[in-house]
Design a protein around this motif. Sequence first.
Motif, short mmCIF file in Angstrom:
data_model
loop_
_atom_site.label_atom_id
_atom_site.label_comp_id
_atom_site.label_asym_id
_atom_site.label_seq_id
_atom_site.Cartn_x
_atom_site.Cartn_y
_atom_site.Cartn_z
N ALA A 1 48.07 17.62 -23.38
CA ALA A 1 49.04 15.98 -23.98
C ALA A 1 50.09 17.23 -25.41
CB ALA A 1 48.87 15.28 -23.50
N ASP A 2 51.05 16.78 -25.49
CA ASP A 2 51.75 16.69 -26.52
C ASP A 2 52.41 16.18 -27.10
OD1 ASP A 2 51.10 18.90 -29.53
OD2 ASP A 2 53.40 19.08 -29.28
N TYR A 3 52.51 15.67 -28.41
CA TYR A 3 53.06 14.21 -28.62
C TYR A 3 53.76 15.35 -30.03
CZ TYR A 3 55.81 10.14 -29.67
OH TYR A 3 56.63 8.88 -29.85
N THR A 4 55.31 14.86 -30.33
CA THR A 4 55.86 15.18 -31.19
C THR A 4 56.54 14.01 -31.44
OG1 THR A 4 56.76 17.35 -31.14
CG2 THR A 4 57.48 16.30 -33.08
N PHE B 1 51.39 16.00 -32.51
CA PHE B 1 49.44 16.58 -32.45
C PHE B 1 49.52 16.08 -30.61
CE2 PHE B 1 50.54 11.82 -33.05
CZ PHE B 1 49.99 10.97 -31.52
N GLY B 2 48.25 16.92 -30.79
CA GLY B 2 47.19 17.13 -28.87
C GLY B 2 46.27 17.24 -28.96
N GLY B 3 46.30 17.51 -27.46
CA GLY B 3 44.80 18.05 -27.43
C GLY B 3 44.42 18.23 -25.59
N GLY B 4 43.60 18.23 -25.15
CA GLY B 4 43.57 19.44 -23.96
C GLY B 4 41.57 19.20 -23.55
N ALA C 1 51.12 24.47 -38.45
CA ALA C 1 50.44 24.00 -37.32
C ALA C 1 48.85 24.58 -38.16
CB ALA C 1 50.80 23.99 -35.66
N ILE C 2 47.86 23.92 -36.97
CA ILE C 2 46.20 24.18 -37.22
C ILE C 2 46.16 23.88 -35.56
CG2 ILE C 2 44.08 24.04 -37.28
CD1 ILE C 2 45.72 22.37 -40.14
N ASN C 3 45.65 24.70 -34.88
CA ASN C 3 45.18 25.03 -33.43
C ASN C 3 43.71 25.33 -33.75
OD1 ASN C 3 48.28 25.41 -33.29
ND2 ASN C 3 48.07 24.51 -31.46
N ALA C 4 42.88 24.20 -32.76
CA ALA C 4 41.36 24.34 -32.52
C ALA C 4 40.86 24.35 -30.72
CB ALA C 4 40.71 23.57 -33.14
N THR C 5 40.37 25.44 -30.85
CA THR C 5 40.36 25.72 -29.09
C THR C 5 38.51 25.57 -28.36
OG1 THR C 5 40.52 28.32 -28.86
CG2 THR C 5 42.05 26.85 -28.11
N ASN C 6 37.75 25.08 -27.68
CA ASN C 6 37.20 24.98 -28.08
C ASN C 6 36.22 24.28 -29.12
OD1 ASN C 6 33.64 24.74 -27.27
ND2 ASN C 6 33.64 27.10 -27.32
N LEU C 7 36.50 22.94 -29.27
CA LEU C 7 36.57 21.96 -30.47
C LEU C 7 35.30 22.18 -31.02
CD1 LEU C 7 38.92 20.82 -32.67
CD2 LEU C 7 38.68 18.71 -31.65
N GLY C 8 34.35 21.68 -30.20
CA GLY C 8 32.66 21.67 -30.27
C GLY C 8 31.96 23.16 -30.60
N ASP C 9 32.79 23.79 -30.48
CA ASP C 9 31.91 25.06 -30.46
C ASP C 9 30.23 25.22 -28.86
OD1 ASP C 9 32.18 28.09 -31.41
OD2 ASP C 9 30.66 27.28 -33.18
N ARG C 10 31.06 24.47 -28.19
CA ARG C 10 29.76 24.69 -27.40
C ARG C 10 29.69 26.40 -26.91
NH1 ARG C 10 29.22 21.38 -21.97
NH2 ARG C 10 26.95 23.00 -21.10
#
Length: 744
Positions: free
Chosen positions: A653-656, A667-670, A707-716
Motif C-alpha cells: 500500500a502507498d498513501y500520499t 509513505f507506504g510499504g509491503g 523518495a527513499i525506497n527500501a526492499t527487504n528492509l530487515g536484510d534477511r
Amino acid sequence: MGSVRTLVGVRALRTMALAGASLFALTAGATAQQATARLEELSVEGTGRGAGATGGGQSAQRGADGRAAPEDPRGPVTGYVATRSATATKTNTPLIETPQSITVVGREQIDAQKAQTLTQATQYTAGVYSGTFGADTRVDYFSLRGFIASDYGIYRDGLQVLNYGFGTFKVETFGLERIEVLRGPAAVLFGAGNPGGIINQITKRPTTQPFGYVEVGGGSFGQVYGAFDIGGPVDDSGHWFYRLTGFGRQGGTQVEGAPDDRAYIAPALTYRPDAGTSLTLLTSYQRDSTAVTANFLPYLGTARPNLSGLRIPRSLNVGDPTINTFQREQAFAGYEFEHAFNETWTFRQNLRYSFSDAFQNSYLNQTGYADAAQTQLARYQFLTSSKVGIFQVDNQAEARFFDGYFAHDLLIGLDYKRYDLHDNQGTNFAAGYSVTPLSIINPIYGQILGRPAPYLVNSDTFQQLGIYIQDQIKLTDRLTLVLGGRQDFADNVVRDRLSPTNSSRRSDEAFSGRAALIYNFPEGLAPYVSYSTSFQPQIGSDANGRSYAPEYGEQVEVGVKFEPVGYGFFLTAAAFDLVRQNVLQPVPGTFFSSPLGEVRSRGVEVQAVANLAQGLNLVGAFTAYDLQTIKGNADQVGRTPTRIPEVLASVFADYTIPTGDWRGFGFGGGVRYVGRSFADVANTLTVPDYVLFDAQIHYTWDNWRAAINATNLGDRRFVSSCISANECFYGEARRVLASVSYKW
C-alpha cells in the motif's frame, strides 16, 4: 490420438477461416462508401477500438455511471487499477469482460516501488514467483502457475522475447508503460509460451501532449543512476509525435566485485496521417556490463548450516573478480501499423527484429564442496559467447459487427517467427586443466590457470508459422462466448559444428484452441469458465544431439472478477487444473535438459488492486499450488518439482496526503511471504519459507519528487530456490534507493 486431434483442429480452423473470409467480403463492400465520413469523426488521439491506439498520457475521465472512460490498453494506468488490456485477446477488451486471469502493473506502481527489474516489478502479482534463481543481474527469472516461464514466457509489445540457453535478453523497466501478466495457456493467439502464462511488457509510446521527465538517484552497493523521458508533438500538423527515453546506471551488487552497469536509449516515433491510421516506430539499444551474481551454491551452507556449522557469505564472489564478467549488447527495432478501413474492419501489423550479443567468462560452483569439512567450494570455469537474431511479424484483421442475432469481435491473424542462435560454450574440463577451490573463510583470488576449450559449438535455427482465429461473441448483452483456434507449423534445425553427425532437424505441427464463457452482472460481478490447450515447440537438442519433442498443455479454469461501479477496486479469483506434457528439466551438474514427463499444477489465485481513496493505492495477492509429477522417472512420480514454492502471499500500500499542511508527503510499504519449496527430487530437503518487508517515504512539491525506497528492509538472508542439493541461490539483499525527479 494426437493426429486425430490435429486433423479435427485443422478442419475446424479452415471452416472458421472461410467463414471469416466470406464475412469480410460481404461487410467490406457494404461499408466502404461510409468509411471516409466515419473516420473524420474519430479523435486524433486514436479510435479507442484497436489495440494499437496510443493515448496522450492523460488521467482517465469518468462517465455518468462512475466508470472510467475507456483507457488505452497500451497507455498509462490511472493509479493501480487498469481497466483494459490487449494481451489476453489481442483486442481492446475490458478486463471485466476477459474470461482469463490477468494482472496489469502500471507505471505508477512501478515508480512507487522503484522496481528496476521485471523480477522486482512482479513481486506483488498473483501466480508469479519472481526471482526464482535469486539475485541474478543477467536475466529476469520467474515462474507462472508453478512452471518456469523465463525462457518462452517473456513478451514485449505482443512479440516474444526468447531466452534460450545463454542467448538472452533483458528489458529495461524504465522504458515500460505497463507490465501485463496473463496466467494460463496463451498459445491460441501467440503460438508459443509457457502454459503457465506469459508476461507482456508494453513499451512507452509517443504522446499527443508535450512532457518531460528527469530523475537521478543512488543507493546500496554504490549504485548511481540517471534517467530521462521526453516526448510530444513533433510539429503543429498533429500528424507526427515522438518519445525519447534513456537510462544509465553504474555501481555494484550484493556480490563483491560484481558490477551492474547499464546504458539504455529508446527513440520512438508515431505518424498519424488521419484518424484511422497510425504507424509507430519502436526502437531501443541497451548495453549491460555485469557478472554472475546468482552463484550455484550447495544446500548445506545456504539453506542450512554446513558440517562446520558455517553458512556461505551472501556477498562471496565464487568467481574471480579479474575474469568474472558478463557483457551483453541488445537492440530492438520494429513498428506497429494500424488502419481502420471503416467502423467494422481494422488491420494491424506488428513487426520487430531483435538482436543480442552476449559474452560470459566466470568461475562457477555447481558440484558442492571440495573437502570433507565443507569449507572449500569446488569450482570450474565456464565461457560462453552467444549471438541471437529474432525476426517476427504478426498480421491481424479485426472485424466488429452484428449479424442480426449476436455481436461479434472477430480476429483473424497470421504470424511468423524466425530465431537464429550461434551458441559457443566451453569449460576447463574440455581444455584439460583444473580450477583451484575457493575457501569460504579466506577466499584467495587471482589464480587464473587457462582458457576454456569448447565442448559445444552450435548453430540453431527455429521457424514457426501460425494462423489463428478468434471470435468474441455477445450472446446477450451480458453473456460473452470466446472461441479461438490456431494451427502452427514449426521447424527446428540444430547444426553441431564440433560433431556434425549430431546435427538434427525436426518439424512439428499442432492445433491449439480455447473456449470460454463470461457473464457480466450489472453490479460488476463477472464469473467465467474456460478451457484451453497449448503447444510449445522446443528449441535445441539434448546432450546426445536429439531434438526435443514439443511441449503440450491443457487447462480448465474457473474464476470470478469483481469491479463494482465507482468504487475504484478490482478483485479477481481463479481456480485452475493445468497439465503440462514433455516438460524439460535441467540435468543437475550439466548445461543440458531432458524431458521429465508430465506435471500437474492445481491451484487458486486471488488478486486485488485498488485506488481506495484520493492518494491511497493498494495491491494484494495470494497464490496456493498443488504441484505434482504425474509421469516421469520412478523417483519423480508423485513428487513435487524442485525450486517452486507452493504458497505465496503479499500486500502493498502507498498513501500520499492530498490536502493540508502535509500535502504531498507520502509513505507506504509491503509484506511478501514465500512458502517453502523442495531442493531435491525425493523431496527430503526443504528450502525454508521467508517473510520480507518493503517500505518507502516520498514527498512531492510542485513538479519535484523525492523518495527513499527500501526492499527487504530487515536484510534477511534467504534462499530463493534450489535445483538440487548442490545448486541453490541466495535472494536479494536489502536494497535502498534515494531518488529525486522533476517533470514538466
